[in-house]
Design a protein around this motif. Sequence first.
Motif, short mmCIF file in Angstrom:
data_model
loop_
_atom_site.label_atom_id
_atom_site.label_comp_id
_atom_site.label_asym_id
_atom_site.label_seq_id
_atom_site.Cartn_x
_atom_site.Cartn_y
_atom_site.Cartn_z
N ARG A 77 -7.52 -0.19 -5.05
CA ARG A 77 -6.62 -1.35 -5.15
C ARG A 77 -6.58 -1.80 -6.60
O ARG A 77 -7.58 -1.81 -7.30
CB ARG A 77 -7.09 -2.51 -4.29
CG ARG A 77 -6.08 -3.69 -4.36
CD ARG A 77 -6.50 -4.89 -3.55
NE ARG A 77 -6.71 -4.52 -2.17
CZ ARG A 77 -7.37 -5.29 -1.31
NH1 ARG A 77 -7.87 -6.44 -1.68
NH2 ARG A 77 -7.53 -4.89 -0.07
N THR A 99 0.86 -1.18 0.00
CA THR A 99 0.00 0.00 0.00
C THR A 99 0.89 1.23 0.00
O THR A 99 1.79 1.34 0.82
CB THR A 99 -0.92 0.03 1.24
OG1 THR A 99 -1.75 -1.13 1.21
CG2 THR A 99 -1.80 1.27 1.23
N ARG A 106 -10.49 7.93 -0.94
CA ARG A 106 -9.82 7.39 0.23
C ARG A 106 -8.88 6.22 -0.08
O ARG A 106 -7.78 6.14 0.44
CB ARG A 106 -10.87 6.93 1.25
CG ARG A 106 -10.33 6.44 2.56
CD ARG A 106 -11.44 5.87 3.45
NE ARG A 106 -12.16 4.75 2.88
CZ ARG A 106 -11.71 3.50 2.81
NH1 ARG A 106 -10.51 3.20 3.25
NH2 ARG A 106 -12.44 2.54 2.28
N TYR A 107 -9.30 5.29 -0.95
CA TYR A 107 -8.57 4.04 -1.14
C TYR A 107 -8.91 3.42 -2.49
O TYR A 107 -10.07 3.46 -2.91
CB TYR A 107 -8.98 3.06 -0.02
CG TYR A 107 -8.39 1.68 -0.13
CD1 TYR A 107 -7.14 1.40 0.39
CD2 TYR A 107 -9.10 0.66 -0.75
CE1 TYR A 107 -6.60 0.12 0.30
CE2 TYR A 107 -8.58 -0.62 -0.84
CZ TYR A 107 -7.33 -0.88 -0.31
OH TYR A 107 -6.79 -2.14 -0.40
N HIS A 115 -3.59 4.64 -0.66
CA HIS A 115 -4.37 5.20 0.43
C HIS A 115 -4.12 6.70 0.46
O HIS A 115 -2.97 7.14 0.43
CB HIS A 115 -3.94 4.57 1.76
CG HIS A 115 -4.88 4.89 2.88
ND1 HIS A 115 -4.77 6.03 3.63
CD2 HIS A 115 -5.94 4.20 3.36
CE1 HIS A 115 -5.73 6.04 4.54
NE2 HIS A 115 -6.46 4.94 4.39
N SER A 147 -2.16 -1.24 -3.49
CA SER A 147 -3.20 -0.35 -3.00
C SER A 147 -2.66 1.06 -2.86
O SER A 147 -1.46 1.26 -2.64
CB SER A 147 -3.71 -0.81 -1.63
OG SER A 147 -4.29 -2.08 -1.72
#
Length: 137
Positions: A40, A10, A37-38, A58, A56
């Motif tokens: 993948r 990440t 926010r996120y 973040h 990922s």
Amino acid sequence: MHGIRFNQVTLAAKDMAASVLFYQRLGLILIVDSAPRYVRFEFPDLPAGGEPATLSLHQVDPDWTAPTDWPLIYFEVDDVPALLREADLIPIAPTEMKSYLWTEADILDPSGNRIRLYAAGPARRFPPWRVKSASSD
């Protein structure tokens, strides 16, 4: 003994939209989109008999500063110069064949994370100096 497998890394993303486009240009496949926010990604090539690795992103504060050398994430490709051309990316320094027989070029993602693109071929697992007692599979 239990097996250990690589799952994912990440990374921080200051500008999620720019970061998503950057990794898509490299050929990664967006599989989770909870932006900003996120997110993948899945790598497009499956290892033999295995699951694909994932990456990922973040979201971090836009004032966040990435370390200059770490983390250093390695992405194995077949042809470094070809990928740089196809993705319209400019490496930090010219692509170079290293003494350990890998062709490498470093790039920065939009948040300043350092990505090393490399092509190692057989030298990744079977360099001429490989330890003789290591399994050859």
